[in-house]
Design a protein around this motif. Structure first.
Motif, PDB file in Angstrom:
ATOM      1  N   LEU A 110       0.736  -1.376   0.105  1.00 38.96           N
ATOM      2  CA  LEU A 110       0.007   0.284  -0.042  1.00 38.96           C
ATOM      3  C   LEU A 110       0.888   1.306   0.127  1.00 38.96           C
ATOM      4  CD1 LEU A 110      -2.668  -1.229   3.000  1.00 38.96           C
ATOM      5  CD2 LEU A 110      -3.120  -0.227   0.215  1.00 38.96           C
ATOM      6  N   ASN A 114       0.797   3.869  -2.811  1.00 39.22           N
ATOM      7  CA  ASN A 114       0.382   5.355  -3.066  1.00 39.22           C
ATOM      8  C   ASN A 114       1.727   6.600  -3.014  1.00 39.22           C
ATOM      9  OD1 ASN A 114      -1.847   6.980  -1.173  1.00 39.22           O
ATOM     10  ND2 ASN A 114       0.205   7.702   0.435  1.00 39.22           N
ATOM     11  N   LEU A 125      -4.134   5.841  -1.897  1.00 39.36           N
ATOM     12  CA  LEU A 125      -4.731   5.009  -1.067  1.00 39.36           C
ATOM     13  C   LEU A 125      -5.870   5.721  -0.297  1.00 39.36           C
ATOM     14  CD1 LEU A 125      -4.540   2.916   1.206  1.00 39.36           C
ATOM     15  CD2 LEU A 125      -3.679   4.598   3.047  1.00 39.36           C
ATOM     16  N   ARG A 129     -10.092   0.354   0.433  1.00 38.98           N
ATOM     17  CA  ARG A 129      -8.218   0.207  -0.510  1.00 38.98           C
ATOM     18  C   ARG A 129      -7.909   0.344   1.532  1.00 38.98           C
ATOM     19  NH1 ARG A 129      -5.043  -0.812  -3.983  1.00 38.98           N
ATOM     20  NH2 ARG A 129      -3.484   0.092  -3.491  1.00 38.98           N
ATOM     21  N   LEU A 130      -8.359   1.176   2.125  1.00 40.52           N
ATOM     22  CA  LEU A 130      -7.742   1.567   3.925  1.00 40.52           C
ATOM     23  C   LEU A 130      -8.345   0.792   4.839  1.00 40.52           C
ATOM     24  CD1 LEU A 130      -5.968   2.576   5.729  1.00 40.52           C
ATOM     25  CD2 LEU A 130      -7.987   5.073   5.658  1.00 40.52           C
ATOM     26  N   ALA A 133      -6.986  -2.816   4.037  1.00 36.04           N
ATOM     27  CA  ALA A 133      -6.410  -3.261   5.341  1.00 36.04           C
ATOM     28  C   ALA A 133      -6.909  -2.654   6.536  1.00 36.04           C
ATOM     29  CB  ALA A 133      -5.154  -1.636   4.762  1.00 36.04           C
TER      30      ALA A 133
END
Length: 314
Positions: A110, A114, A125, A129-130, A133
């Motif tokens: 990531l 980013n 990000l 996507r966060l 994670a």
């Protein structure tokens, strides 16, 4: 359908490599010697395949002056990643040896995406996507921390037991760090493949550099040159296959990414990885220590897979 099955299969075999290399370490007496043997066998295997497909192995020396210095260190990161896995396996078991470096890979991936490190394509990000994670992190916590807490909650830990638990967390942090270097290696090798116009050639160069580095390390450390029988039994023939499995994993990814795309390949391979690590831990395959899998671990692994799918398929 064949590509999907192949993705699961190459994921299944990667935990076998760690088990095999750990068994090899017991026979040669050093993780660095075991890594050298694995890298050497993998390099020879990739050399044969690369010669068969690309008809050449190396490149113009002018690239050393035309390209950044970091382009050639992917193999060094691979050495750290492989050697750490050999060290982690007897301490943490197959499941944690897979998921902790995997978490490190996702975290570093990531960051690379980013910020566009190593000339990677920038992928900001996003909240989705966060969120993926965060799901992966929750999955790791459930699989590692919650599972450990449930096992120990009825026991009063002695000072020595607390010290042992602290030591395990240090091993876990090492696993995450090794995974971050593994992701950096993938990004570097990806750019090297573009420069050389061959992913196969890039994989061979990475293995070759790692082999040279391990030769130097073993010479400096004066690693023992021995082959023992730790269980007073003949050494199994399969302990020499770790390098071949590592090379097959690389080749499998090279084949699948153009067909399935990077995101789906990562998710499918992860399913295989988790399945393979669960089977090895639960049944103690390949002379590994048996660690029965719990329902909590399975739930945590499913949460991780969901998070990875969200990151790569969103």
């Amino acid at each position: 359908m064949f590509a999907l099955v192949m993705g699961v299969v190459i994921g299944l075999i990667l935990p076998l490599q760690t088990s095999i290399n750990s068994r090899l370490r017991r026979s040669v007496g050093s993780p660095f010697v075991a890594s050298l043997i694995s890298f050497t066998i993998g390099t020879l295997f990739l050399a044969v395949v690369t010669l068969g497909v690309d008809h050449h192995l190396f490149f113009s020396p002018h690239l050393f002056s035309q390209q950044p210095a970091w382009l050639w260190i992917g193999g060094l990161f691979g050495v750290v990643y492989l050697t750490c896995n050999i060290l982690l396996f007897p301490q943490l078991g197959s499941v944690q040896t897979v998921i902790l470096p995997m978490f490190g890979q996702i975290l570093m991936g990531l960051l690379i995406d980013n910020f566009g490190w190593f000339h990677a394509k920038v992928s900001p990000l996003t909240p989705v996507r966060l969120g993926g994670a965060v799901l992966v992190l929750i999955g790791v916590i459930v699989t590692v921390a919650l599972s450990t807490w449930l096992l120990n909650r009825r026991d009063t830990l002695t000072p020595s037991a607390r010290s042992a638990q602290l030591g395990l967390w240090l091993w876990r942090l090492l696993g995450i760090g090794a995974g971050m270097l593994g992701a950096a290696q993938s990004a570097i090798n990806g750019h090297l493949g573009l420069v050389l116009k061959s992913s196969l050639n890039a994989a061979f160069i990475s293995f070759f550099v790692g082999t040279l580095a391990l030769i130097v390390v073993n010479l400096v450390l004066r690693s023992p040159r021995q082959l023992i029988h730790p269980d007073h039994q003949p050494n199994p023939w399969w302990m020499w296959l770790g390098g071949v499995i590592g090379a097959l994993f690389v080749l499998g990814n090279v084949y699948l990414v153009p067909i399935l795309g990077t995101g789906l390949t990562v998710v499918i391979v992860l399913v295989g990885l988790m399945g393979g690590s669960l089977l090895i831990d639960n049944f103690g395959w390949l002379d590994s220590k048996r660690n029965p899998v719990t329902l909590v671990q399975i739930v945590g692994l499913l949460i991780m897979i969901g998070g990875v799918a969200l990151i790569h398929l969103a």
